[in-house]
Design a protein around this motif. Structure first.
Motif, PDB file in Angstrom:
ATOM      1  N   MET A 170       0.862  -1.195   0.000  1.00 21.96           N
ATOM      2  CA  MET A 170       0.000   0.000   0.000  1.00 21.96           C
ATOM      3  C   MET A 170       0.892   1.237   0.000  1.00 21.96           C
ATOM      4  N   THR A 171       0.676   2.152  -0.926  1.00 18.81           N
ATOM      5  CA  THR A 171       1.592   3.283  -1.102  1.00 18.81           C
ATOM      6  C   THR A 171       1.655   4.193   0.112  1.00 18.81           C
ATOM      7  N   ILE A 172       0.567   4.252   0.897  1.00 15.78           N
ATOM      8  CA  ILE A 172       0.586   5.126   2.066  1.00 15.78           C
ATOM      9  C   ILE A 172       1.576   4.612   3.101  1.00 15.78           C
ATOM     10  N   LEU A 173       1.719   3.269   3.202  1.00 17.20           N
ATOM     11  CA  LEU A 173       2.572   2.683   4.221  1.00 17.20           C
ATOM     12  C   LEU A 173       4.015   2.527   3.758  1.00 17.20           C
ATOM     13  N   ALA A 233      -3.749  14.231  11.608  1.00 19.62           N
ATOM     14  CA  ALA A 233      -2.298  14.308  11.422  1.00 19.62           C
ATOM     15  C   ALA A 233      -1.715  15.514  12.123  1.00 19.62           C
ATOM     16  N   LYS A 234      -2.395  16.645  11.997  1.00 14.38           N
ATOM     17  CA  LYS A 234      -1.922  17.856  12.650  1.00 14.38           C
ATOM     18  C   LYS A 234      -1.927  17.690  14.159  1.00 14.38           C
ATOM     19  N   TYR A 235      -2.971  17.082  14.697  1.00 14.03           N
ATOM     20  CA  TYR A 235      -3.055  16.834  16.134  1.00 14.03           C
ATOM     21  C   TYR A 235      -1.907  15.926  16.596  1.00 14.03           C
ATOM     22  N   ALA A 236      -1.766  14.790  15.926  1.00 17.46           N
ATOM     23  CA  ALA A 236      -0.753  13.813  16.325  1.00 17.46           C
ATOM     24  C   ALA A 236       0.655  14.387  16.213  1.00 17.46           C
ATOM     25  N   ALA A 237       0.910  15.126  15.135  1.00 16.59           N
ATOM     26  CA  ALA A 237       2.247  15.686  14.922  1.00 16.59           C
ATOM     27  C   ALA A 237       2.570  16.763  15.954  1.00 16.59           C
ATOM     28  N   LEU A 263       6.525  10.097  16.678  1.00 12.75           N
ATOM     29  CA  LEU A 263       6.782  10.853  15.456  1.00 12.75           C
ATOM     30  C   LEU A 263       6.501   9.999  14.215  1.00 12.75           C
ATOM     31  N   GLU A 264       6.882   8.722  14.274  1.00 14.47           N
ATOM     32  CA  GLU A 264       6.627   7.832  13.138  1.00 14.47           C
ATOM     33  C   GLU A 264       5.129   7.602  12.924  1.00 14.47           C
ATOM     34  N   LEU A 265       4.389   7.469  14.016  1.00 12.46           N
ATOM     35  CA  LEU A 265       2.945   7.292  13.898  1.00 12.46           C
ATOM     36  C   LEU A 265       2.289   8.546  13.306  1.00 12.46           C
ATOM     37  N   ALA A 266       2.746   9.701  13.749  1.00  7.85           N
ATOM     38  CA  ALA A 266       2.212  10.954  13.207  1.00  7.85           C
ATOM     39  C   ALA A 266       2.533  11.081  11.723  1.00  7.85           C
TER      40      ALA A 266
END
Length: 382
Positions: A1-4, A317-321, A288-291
């Motif tokens: 999967m390209t996202i991963l 994404a903004k929240y997690a980052a 950081l990797e999860l974000a």
């Protein structure tokens, strides 16, 4: 999967940007920042998301966020990348007239011109429906006349124009609706005042006053009746790019802490051998990797044309980052102890800067509101 799994092209782009970024010293002055911006633009990094037909790289927010992340990881984040190519460039590319595209996209891509973005107002805060900057037509000339105020607008002194969010009256309903206008820097009645910030950043923040600013009819971007669609077409990339900004900053801080933990020896043992030091740094890396994964998902959804899906993912994404960045910077400073507050290591300045990703462009509390209402279907309290 390209996202991963990143493609070879993305890996190569990441490596190239990282190598480029490390050749530049820390951008401590506006002049340093401008030189870095122009050098990055010459290599095609600044306009990588803009259409090839107008001098850009023909890629998307996925690639642009990658560029900003790697610049940040090297200690040289370019805040205006969030604004100029990501918000303004995207809005003009998607909704601008052919004349607007020809005038603005090539210089935005090659770095010779910058554009700022003005949406926040003193009394509106997170509620964009309370924006009071209004635009009315001059019946005699067809010109637009803008009146209002904006605050916390980045880089207005560097920008050739500002994309202003105003509101026009709907002739059918009498209600105000959002619209976007290109306001050149030297337009009469368009005044700026720097805001005295504790934040130590090259890009300054400004308050804007629009006092009967007269603009030609073609200053309006896109369709007068499609304001919200156009607005969120720019705000979703803004959230993705803010995530990239935060992740790059967090990686930069973490790298300094890891290097220090490997080399700093107490009682004949590197401090990084102790779990009290090692585990928090490992946790910061994981966060950081999860974000980054969520940021990549949001960018892919946006580039695929799924604005609704991208809206949810970009907010997450903004929240997690933002959270991951603050924790990484905090842990890096603690790892270095007193050295973490010295100019030599350059971490102390990030303590304040990291909080920006929690606050702007939308607070974490408003993101939690969004997720609870839009994703979970819970009722609103406001």
């Amino acid at each position: 999967m390209t996202i991963l799994i990143e493609s070879n092209e993305h890996k190569s782009l990441r490596e190239a940007v990282a190598a480029f970024a490390t050749t530049h010293p820390h951008t401590a002055t506006p002049e340093d920042n401008t030189r870095l911006w122009q050098a990055a633009a010459k290599l095609g990094y600044i306009g990588v998301n803009l259409p090839e037909a107008y001098g850009g790289g023909g890629a998307g927010i996925t690639e642009l966020s990658l560029v900003l992340e790697e610049l940040g990881a090297a200690g040289n984040p370019l805040l205006m990348m969030i604004v100029s190519p990501a918000i303004c460039g995207t809005v003009i590319a998607r909704f601008g007239t052919e004349e607007q595209k020809r005038e603005w996209l090539p210089p935005l891509a090659d770095g010779t011109r910058l554009m700022a973005f003005g949406i926040t107002e003193p009394d509106a805060g997170s509620n964009s429906h309370r924006i009071t900057t209004t635009a009315r037509r001059d019946a005699a000339t067809g010109d637009w006349i803008l009146t209002g105020r904006k605050v916390f607008v980045s880089g207005v002194d560097l920008a050739d124009a500002t994309l202003i969010v105003g509101r026009t009256e709907d002739a059918r309903t009498g209600k105000l609706k959002p619209c976007l206008f290109i306001v050149p820097r030297d337009t009469p009645g368009f005044e700026r005042r720097p805001i005295d910030m504790e934040l130590n950043a090259v890009e300054r923040q400004f308050e804007l006053t629009l006092d009967d600013v007269r603009l030609p009819a073609d200053a309006l971007v896109g369709d007068e009746d499609a304001g919200l669609l156009q607005l969120f077409a720019g705000l979703n990339p803004e959230r993705v790019m803010t995530a990239a900004f935060a992740i790059g900053m967090g990686r930069h801080a973490l790298a300094k802490a890891v290097e220090y933990a490997r080399e700093r020896t107490v009682w004949k043992t590197p401090i990084g051998a102790h779990q009290a030091i090692a585990h928090p740094l490992a946790q910061a890396h994981i966060d950081l990797e999860l974000a980054r994964l969520m940021m990549q998902k949001a960018a892919h959804l946006y580039d695929a044309g799924d604005d609704v899906g991208a809206g949810e993912a970009a907010n997450m994404a903004k929240y997690a980052a933002g959270e991951a960045c603050v924790k990484a910077v905090d842990q890096a400073v603690h790892t270095l102890g007193g050295n973490g507050l010295t100019r030599e290591f350059g971490l102390a300045r990030l303590i304040t800067a990291a909080r920006v990703a929690r606050i702007a462009p939308v607070s974490r509390e408003m993101i939690l509101n969004y997720v609870s209402h839009q994703t979970l279907g819970l009722p609103k309290s406001y």
